[in-house]
Every structure is written in structure tokens, then in C-alpha cells.
Design an enzyme around this catalytic site. Structure first.
Site: not given
Ligand SMILES: Cc1cc2nc3c(=O)[nH]c(=O)nc-3n(C[C@H](O)[C@H](O)[C@H](O)COP(=O)(O)OP(=O)(O)OC[C@H]3O[C@@H](n4cnc5c(N)ncnc54)[C@H](O)[C@@H]3O)c2cc1C
Length: 373
Positions: A124, A128, A233, A236, A272, A356, A360
Site C-alpha cells: 500500500e 511495502g 518464498d 523468490r 583479457q 517480492e 535489504e
Molecule cells: C516490479 C514490481 C512488482 C511488484 N509487485 C508486487 C505485488 O505483486 N504485490 C505486492 O504486494 N507488491 C508488489 N510490489 C511492491 C513491492 O513489494 C514494494 O515496492 C516493496 O515491498 C518495498 O516497499 P516500498 O516500495 O513501499 O518501500 P519501503 O517499504 O518504503 O522501503 C524504502 C526503503 O527502506 C528500506 N527498508 C524499509 N524497511 C526496512 C527494514 N525493516 N529493514 C531494512 N530495510 C528496510 C527498503 O529496503 C527500501 O530501501 C512490486 C514492486 C515492483 C517494483
């Protein structure tokens, strides 16, 4: 290795290769440029039986196991990673309905997975990486549930007809329900304009007072976190397979080009610096292949595979970007041009450092698994 063992598995992979070469690979560059797939493309995939590849035969599918399913996506991704990721989103969702759906729900929905695309929705706008931060809710009303909320960045969002949705059933309680795009209150929102995997639709779904029966709940109330982890899982492993396919594509481009291109009076293959790049691409590809194959094998054997699946995607996504960069450098100016596919392979691979679960988050999961050993 999950090399195909039965005649049916070998035949499947041969058919996948033939179909990919004929119908899927030629669409790779046009899909990237258009940010979409051509009309009739998904119908052709459906007619070929790809949507039911891992669906058990009792639901009308082909019933292939995790190893062959991953191998099939690997082969498709050699020619077109976007199409492989569309199937990955579909398969991981089917997997959760198989694991956590009631027999009645499975009977209702799964036969249609042969010709309708499924998707799994967690993310959302609030973020995510933190499932507890979501705002979508399911509220019990009599013997029904009422769902409200907004999911973004969903693979196959706008294309799929069936969606698993992660919602809150109490302030600190996550659950997963299954909704159908035909249900009153369901609508599609914005489609993402992502820089890579541009042939995979990724978009928003809106739930405005969708009423579902209790049997549209996966598992039990409160199982949402567990089901979300399970979906990750399964996804991935398949993403490890897709990333391997992207690196195989890189390797072919890099080696073909190096054999033809002259540096002075000798081919690039004599240098090389080219050896080092090509060897690195090959080692990264092979290591990711071993990782996704091991995870798929563990899954097929009913053993835990979460850590290996995270490694396949976390490691694979990082090195696939590096492999694309080395390939680009071998092609130099041509690699930097949109006329050649290399730059878009980098953009495609880059998506999987985020989708997925971010790299991080996966490093944290892998480290935690190691601490707990
Ligand atoms: C091509 C694509 C397909 C996708 N498909 C789906 C789907 O089918 N279903 C679905 O539900 N979502 C989907 N997503 C969304 C995706 O799962 C999220 O973008 C992802 O989980 C990260 O959430 P966010 O973008 O809100 O980043 P945020 O959660 O806001 O994270 C921002 C940054 O902070 C870091 N961070 C946040 N919390 C932590 C923590 N606890 N520990 C370490 N680092 C942290 C993150 O690694 C990132 O670098 C998709 C995204 C893409 C790009």
C-alpha cells in the site's frame, strides 16, 4: 539440478523453448518500448496452456512441480523477462490458494486459473516493507466480511481477475482474503510507469465495501503474515529463475558480440578485459541457477526453503544488474543504445531488487535464519 526427468517434463521445456523463440522473444523489445504487451498476447499464452502449468491436474492444470515450473520460467526469461514475471505473479498466487484455501474455495476458483490471471496484493502507499503499516481492513458483518482499502504496485494489477489481498482484521492482526474483479466494489486504479519489466502490468486495485463469504478467507483469521511470507518464498524461487534467464540472455549477447567485434586487428574475445567480464557474467549466472534450483528442490521435497529462496532473489538481482552492466560495457556505445536489448535487461533485473521484498529486507531474513541456526 531440477533437470527434467520424465518425458513429459522434457517435452514441456522443449515446447516452452520453441514457443518462446517463436512468439515471446520477438515481443521483448516492442513490449519494453510500449510499456505494454500486444493485443492478443495473453490470450495466446492462455491457449498454449501456460497459465495452468503448475496447477494440479484435478483443477485442469498440467500439474508440474516446483522444479520444472521454475525451469520453465527460466527458459521464458531468456527471451522475455516481463512475460516470465507475469507468470510468476500468477503462480505464486495459485500456490497460496492451494496451501491455504478451503476445498470449496479451491473448487470455485482454481479451474479458472487455466484462463484467468491471479495476483497477490500486499503493498500500500504507506509502505511495502512493513505489512503491519497497511490500512486495508476486513470487518465482520454477520456471516460475511466487508473489505475496504487500496493496494498499489501489484504485479498483474489491472490484468488479473482474481486477487489475494492482505488486510487487517484487527489493529494488530493480518489476514488474507480472495476477491474477484467482478465483485461489486472492486475497481482498478493507476497503472505504474516503471522503468523495467515494462511488459508486466503493475497497478493499483481499490476495494470499496466488497462483501465476501467467510470461505474467501485463506487459512485462519490472523494468518496473513504467514501467508504473505509464504507467497514471498514461492515468488523468490521463480524470480531467481527469471534472473538466471536474464543473465543467460546477457551472456549470449556478450559472447556473440565479442566474437564478431574487432579491437584493432583482433576480436574482442582475444582481450583479457573481455575474458574477465564474460567469466564474471557466467559465474553470476551459474551461482544464481544453483540457488534457485536448490530452493525449488527443497520445496519439491517438502523441506524448508525460505532462506534459499531469499538468497536466489537477493543475490540474483544484485548480480544480474552487474552482469547487464558488464554486457553493456562489452557492447560499449551499442550497449548504451535503446536499439539493443542490453540496457533494458539491466532495468528488468533492477526491479527484482525491490519486488517480492527488498534486498535489504531479504538480507535481514537471511541473517536472522543464520543467527537462529
Ligand atoms: C516490479 C514490481 C512488482 C511488484 N509487485 C508486487 C505485488 O505483486 N504485490 C505486492 O504486494 N507488491 C508488489 N510490489 C511492491 C513491492 O513489494 C514494494 O515496492 C516493496 O515491498 C518495498 O516497499 P516500498 O516500495 O513501499 O518501500 P519501503 O517499504 O518504503 O522501503 C524504502 C526503503 O527502506 C528500506 N527498508 C524499509 N524497511 C526496512 C527494514 N525493516 N529493514 C531494512 N530495510 C528496510 C527498503 O529496503 C527500501 O530501501 C512490486 C514492486 C515492483 C517494483
Amino acid at each position: 539440478m531440477p533437470s527434467p526427468t520424465s518425458a513429459a517434463e522434457k517435452l514441456l521445456l522443449q515446447m516452452v523453448d520453441d514457443y518462446t523463440e517463436r512468439e515471446i522473444s520477438p515481443e521483448d523489445m516492442p513490449m519494453d518500448a510500449a510499456g505494454d504487451f500486444p493485443a492478443g498476447f495473453i490470450q495466446k499464452l492462455t491457449d498454449t496452456g501456460f497459465l495452468g502449468l503448475m496447477l494440479p491436474q484435478e483443477f485442469g492444470g498440467a500439474g508440474f512441480g516446483p522444479e520444472v515450473t521454475a525451469a520453465a520460467l527460466n527458459h521464458i526469461a531468456r527471451g522475455n523477462a516481463s512475460t516470465a514475471v507475469t507468470l510468476e505473479g500468477h503462480f505464486k498466487t495459485i500456490d497460496q490458494i492451494l496451501k491455504f484455501g478451503t476445498p470449496a474455495l479451491q473448487q470455485e476458483l482454481l479451474p479458472s486459473a487455466n484462463d484467468r490471471i491471479f495476483a497477490f496484493s500486499m503493498t500500500e502507499a504507506s509502505g511495502g516493507s512493513n505489512p503491519m503499516g497497511i490500512g486495508s481492513t476486513a470487518t465482520r458483518e454477520g456471516d460475511h466480511w466487508v473489505l475496504n482499502g487500496d493496494k498499489i504496485m501489484i504485479t498483474n494489477g489491472g490484468l488479473a481477475q482474481v486477487y489475494c489481498v492482505l488486510v487487517k482484521t484487527a489493529p494488530h492482526e493480518l489476514s488474507v482474503f480472495v476477491v474477484d474483479q467482478d465483485m461489486p466494489g472492486f475497481s482498478f486504479g493507476k497503472r505504474e510507469d516503471f522503468i523495467g519489466l515494462r511488459g508486466t502490468p503493475v497497478g493499483e486495485i481499490v476495494m470499496d465495501h466488497i462483501i465476501v463469504d467467510n470461505d474467501h478467507l485463506l487459512g485462519k483469521v490472523g494468518d496473513g503474515g504467514r501467508i504473505g511470507d509464504s507467497a514471498h518464498d514461492d515468488a523468490r524461487i521463480l524470480m531467481g529463475a527469471v534472473l538466471t534467464g536474464i543473465m543467460e540472455h546477457d551472456l549470449k549477447i556478450a559472447t556473440d558480440y565479442a566474437k564478431e567485434r574487432k579491437a584493432g586487428d583482433q576480436p574482442l574475445t582475444a582481450l583479457q578485459v573481455t575474458h574477465r567480464k564474460v567469466a564474471d557474467i557466467a559465474m553470476r549466472k551459474e551461482t544464481t541457477k544453483l540457488l534457485f534450483e536448490k530452493a525449488a528442490q527443497l520445496k519439491a521435497n517438502g523441506q524448508p526453503y525460505s532462506e534459499e529462496a531469499a538468497m536466489a532473489k537477493a543475490y540474483g538481482s544484485r548480480v544480474a544488474v552487474a552482469a547487464g552492466d558488464d554486457t553493456l560495457q562489452i557492447l560499449a556505445g551499442y550497449g548504451y543504445s535503446r536499439e539493443y536489448p542490453v540496457e533494458h535487461l539491466i532495468r528488468d533485473a533492477r526491479a527484482m531488487e525491490i519486488a517480492e521484498g527488498t534486498v535489504e529486507k531479504m538480507r535481514s531474513a537471511i541473517a536472522t535464519a543464520e543467527f537462529n541456526k
